[in-house]
Design a protein around this motif. Sequence first.
Motif, PDB file in Angstrom:
ATOM      1  N   TRP A  35      38.466  35.398  31.830  1.00 15.93           N
ATOM      2  CA  TRP A  35      38.484  33.946  32.024  1.00 15.93           C
ATOM      3  C   TRP A  35      39.346  33.527  33.224  1.00 15.93           C
ATOM      4  O   TRP A  35      39.184  32.431  33.741  1.00 15.93           O
ATOM      5  CB  TRP A  35      39.048  33.236  30.795  1.00 15.93           C
ATOM      6  N   GLN A  36      40.260  34.371  33.640  1.00 17.71           N
ATOM      7  CA  GLN A  36      41.270  33.992  34.632  1.00 17.71           C
ATOM      8  C   GLN A  36      40.687  33.539  35.962  1.00 17.71           C
ATOM      9  O   GLN A  36      39.779  34.169  36.501  1.00 17.71           O
ATOM     10  CB  GLN A  36      42.218  35.164  34.905  1.00 17.71           C
ATOM     11  N   ALA A  37      41.265  32.444  36.461  1.00 22.41           N
ATOM     12  CA  ALA A  37      40.917  31.898  37.773  1.00 22.41           C
ATOM     13  C   ALA A  37      39.424  31.595  37.907  1.00 22.41           C
ATOM     14  O   ALA A  37      38.831  31.774  38.966  1.00 22.41           O
ATOM     15  CB  ALA A  37      41.390  32.828  38.893  1.00 22.41           C
ATOM     16  N   LYS A  38      38.829  31.144  36.808  1.00 20.80           N
ATOM     17  CA  LYS A  38      37.419  30.755  36.807  1.00 20.80           C
ATOM     18  C   LYS A  38      37.298  29.395  36.119  1.00 20.80           C
ATOM     19  O   LYS A  38      38.085  29.061  35.243  1.00 20.80           O
ATOM     20  CB  LYS A  38      36.568  31.791  36.066  1.00 20.80           C
ATOM     21  N   PRO A  39      36.289  28.606  36.493  1.00 24.97           N
ATOM     22  CA  PRO A  39      36.113  27.297  35.874  1.00 24.97           C
ATOM     23  C   PRO A  39      35.335  27.374  34.564  1.00 24.97           C
ATOM     24  O   PRO A  39      34.447  28.221  34.394  1.00 24.97           O
ATOM     25  CB  PRO A  39      35.329  26.517  36.925  1.00 24.97           C
TER      26      PRO A  39
END
Length: 177
Positions: free
Chosen positions: A89-93
Amino acid sequence: MEITPLRVAVVIGSAREGRFGPTVAAWIAAEIGLRPELVPELVDVAEVGSGTVTKQLGLADAFIVVTPEYNHSFPAPLKAVIDDHYTEWQAKPVAFVSYGGLSGGLRAVEQLRPIFAELHAVTVRDTVSFHGGRKCFDVDGRVADPESSAAAGRLLDRLTWWAHTLRDARVARPYAS
């Protein structure tokens, strides 16, 4: 310059028997499919044991979580998938399409926002919400109100901007976890 299409994982957040999530997910996936710069992929929390969920989430550039509201919150299987996949999930919208009774699932969405913030994901402000759930769709899974497609368009515009921006940033500089 050719731009690689963005992969959008549409997460079906309910695993209940008789659930309505696949209908809502198919609708938003069709809306995504109208945009050549986006490629939808359905991710079903009911298929967690299959081993494909981690790969699908990891390859995604962006997410749309399709969630019902159960007892003023979101489903436990959705929380399990969120918690079991941290770096994916990191650094994603993350955007939301919700459905349910009077609130249309918005209480579930508001509880999901701080969870995704803790995972270093960026949530998109715009949300598509179906108050009354099943009543908003015909028997063929089409939405009754054309404003739903307009709302989906606004959500996808913002999700696309964030997805491009964050993908470019991750390529230029890997996210520190």
